[in-house]
Design a protein around this motif. Sequence first.
Motif, short mmCIF file in Angstrom:
data_model
loop_
_atom_site.label_atom_id
_atom_site.label_comp_id
_atom_site.label_asym_id
_atom_site.label_seq_id
_atom_site.Cartn_x
_atom_site.Cartn_y
_atom_site.Cartn_z
N PHE A 167 12.19 -7.80 -8.10
CA PHE A 167 12.06 -7.75 -9.56
C PHE A 167 11.96 -9.15 -10.17
CE2 PHE A 167 13.07 -3.27 -9.28
CZ PHE A 167 12.40 -2.75 -10.37
N TYR A 168 12.70 -10.11 -9.64
CA TYR A 168 12.53 -11.49 -10.12
C TYR A 168 11.09 -11.95 -9.89
CZ TYR A 168 17.63 -12.26 -10.54
OH TYR A 168 18.95 -12.21 -10.90
N GLN A 169 10.57 -11.67 -8.71
CA GLN A 169 9.21 -12.10 -8.38
C GLN A 169 8.18 -11.41 -9.27
OE1 GLN A 169 8.38 -14.63 -5.95
NE2 GLN A 169 6.64 -14.45 -7.36
N SER A 170 8.40 -10.11 -9.55
CA SER A 170 7.44 -9.40 -10.41
C SER A 170 7.48 -9.95 -11.84
CB SER A 170 7.73 -7.90 -10.40
OG SER A 170 8.97 -7.60 -11.01
N ALA A 171 8.67 -10.39 -12.30
CA ALA A 171 8.76 -11.01 -13.63
C ALA A 171 7.96 -12.30 -13.67
CB ALA A 171 10.23 -11.28 -13.97
N ALA A 194 13.70 -16.81 -14.73
CA ALA A 194 13.47 -15.97 -13.55
C ALA A 194 13.36 -16.83 -12.30
CB ALA A 194 12.21 -15.14 -13.73
N TYR A 195 12.67 -17.96 -12.40
CA TYR A 195 12.61 -18.89 -11.27
C TYR A 195 14.02 -19.36 -10.88
CZ TYR A 195 7.51 -19.67 -11.64
OH TYR A 195 6.15 -19.53 -11.63
N THR A 196 14.81 -19.71 -11.90
CA THR A 196 16.15 -20.24 -11.63
C THR A 196 17.02 -19.22 -10.92
OG1 THR A 196 15.99 -21.64 -13.60
CG2 THR A 196 18.19 -21.27 -12.71
N ASN A 197 17.02 -17.97 -11.41
CA ASN A 197 17.85 -16.94 -10.80
C ASN A 197 17.35 -16.54 -9.42
OD1 ASN A 197 19.72 -16.79 -12.87
ND2 ASN A 197 18.57 -15.26 -14.01
N LEU A 198 16.03 -16.51 -9.25
CA LEU A 198 15.48 -16.21 -7.93
C LEU A 198 15.85 -17.32 -6.95
CD1 LEU A 198 13.77 -14.65 -5.92
CD2 LEU A 198 11.72 -15.71 -6.92
N GLY A 199 15.71 -18.56 -7.37
CA GLY A 199 16.09 -19.68 -6.50
C GLY A 199 17.55 -19.64 -6.14
N SER A 200 18.41 -19.32 -7.12
CA SER A 200 19.86 -19.24 -6.87
C SER A 200 20.18 -18.15 -5.87
CB SER A 200 20.59 -19.00 -8.19
OG SER A 200 21.97 -18.88 -7.98
N ALA A 209 8.10 -8.78 -18.67
CA ALA A 209 8.74 -9.67 -17.69
C ALA A 209 10.24 -9.78 -17.92
CB ALA A 209 8.09 -11.06 -17.77
N GLU A 210 10.66 -9.82 -19.18
CA GLU A 210 12.09 -9.97 -19.48
C GLU A 210 12.88 -8.80 -18.92
OE1 GLU A 210 15.19 -9.81 -23.25
OE2 GLU A 210 13.05 -10.05 -23.64
N VAL A 211 12.34 -7.58 -19.04
CA VAL A 211 13.03 -6.40 -18.55
C VAL A 211 13.13 -6.45 -17.03
CG1 VAL A 211 12.96 -3.88 -18.39
CG2 VAL A 211 12.33 -5.02 -20.53
N ARG A 212 12.06 -6.85 -16.37
CA ARG A 212 12.09 -6.95 -14.91
C ARG A 212 13.12 -8.00 -14.47
NH1 ARG A 212 8.40 -4.39 -12.01
NH2 ARG A 212 6.85 -3.17 -13.15
N HIS A 213 13.19 -9.09 -15.20
CA HIS A 213 14.19 -10.12 -14.89
C HIS A 213 15.60 -9.57 -15.04
CE1 HIS A 213 17.00 -13.27 -16.37
NE2 HIS A 213 16.57 -13.89 -15.29
#
Length: 560
Positions: A130-134, A144-150, A108-112
């Motif tokens: 990729f955020y969603q797959s993480a 990942a939630y934070t960056n996807l939301g941003s 997950a970290e790599v996908r993020h």
Amino acid sequence: MSEFDVRTMLENAIAHYNSGRVQEVVRLSNQILKISPKNPDALNLLGITAYQMGQLDIATGLLQQAVRNAPDRPSFLNNLGNVLMAKNRIDEALETYYRVLEINPQLAEVRHNIGCLLQEQGKLKRAIEFYQSAIDINPEYVEAYTNLGSLLQEQGEYHDAIEIYNRALEINPNIPEIHNNIGIILQIQGIVNQSSRYIKEAVARHQHALTINSQYPAGESNLGLALQKQGNMEGAISCYKRALKIDPKFQNAHYNLSFVELQRGNFKDGWYHHTARYGRDADTIVPFCESGIDLENKRILISKEQGLGEELFFLRFMPRLKSFGVWLAYQTDARLVSMISTLPFIDFVTDDATSLNDIDFIFMLGDLPRLLDVDDVEQIPPPISVQISSEDLASVQERLSEIGPPPYVGIAWWAGVKNDMISYRKVDFRCLAKLFRDIECTVLILQRDVVAEEITAFSEILGRRVHNFSDYNQDLDKMAALLKLIDHHVTVSNTNVHLRAAVGKSSSVLIPMYTVARIWIDQEKSSSWYPGTVIYRQNEKLGWDHSFGRLKKDLQLIPI
């Protein structure tokens, strides 16, 4: 030394690394490499230790050796990707991370991290994937939630952004940045939907962020902005000052505080904070009267501000600078070169100053009020006065005569950057269409980036055809001619207000309730900066009836 001894030393080195004992990690790893020069684990340990110490070049070399000696170890590749990412070598970092996923696609970290890099490249759709797959791999991956939301927030996908943020808060409710971001979204929704409920909820979100982290300057600044939109100026000022106490260089707090102070007539403090608008130290600018600089016969270059309206507004201070006996050059936007070249107090106008030689001083245009020590409303210079070519006047007059009889009324209803909680301001264009429905006039749409559906809807409500002059926003010489020729200009605060003043005409300016007012909007119904310009404010209940009644009376147009 046996293989067992090497393994024991490696285990000890890893234990030291986990405990933060850097010197022991380096000592043991180097001992291992003396025995086994290509040992990938020792190279990896030294590499990630160098990375944590900020020695990125050394870390890169060590981790590349580790990867060459153990090409199928995903953790080594991931560490190398992290260092390349820190060095902003985006393409190489992406290639490395993709190699990791070929070995183990469930990291997950790599996908993020890939999502972060793709976002930086502007490949937003892929970044979201990729955020969603993480998150799918690790449903508790808060970052990942934070960056996807941003990212969703930046794209204006507010409903989805808040949903993602709330999922992160279910895992950890004490993330001040997320509460702050939700507050920002609510402020924008308050502007767009003209709703006090959103602004009130935004205040609560920013306050909650500060209960989690009381030393959070962005939270204080954004709370101040929300309070300012509610009309609570004293509360807003307190927030901005607290933000600056936490971080004396916090740009947004300086910028927002400058507007409040200037509108209150507190010029000295207002111009001081305005100096920090680009993240600079406000103390780097000192008024000429204090610095002792001898300007006579000096060659000075003045650099433009970011917005066209800002340029037109601040150019009024140039004649005072010229009076010091200087040679004055000005670097402006290409769209303004021909117009500004008509100003007699500027010796040279260009949109590219790289060819200028022997310049003694370079100043920002917006710094001139502070440099010139303008500390009182009585010292406000008049607006600039530009010349318009007879050809442009004749061309625009011909087009006006073709569309209908006077009086001509130019209208615009939003300005700023859409979905920006500081600059965005709008009035529902339907309200303006209703206002002019029973008034005899020819309506011209001056709104930039207008869409066909808005033109159609405006015409339907108005009960007659409107005429789209939006394209003139791309040709400011023609727009200046149009603004000089039309009878009335009804608009939110925008570039064309400054441009109309520059051709000797005034505007009727609409101020929505949840707008961060510009510097020059300093009076309830008028402006010290633009005599003759009249201000019409939306009331606290978000109504326009009283102001529109005044506007109708002031325009003195004939009812149909």
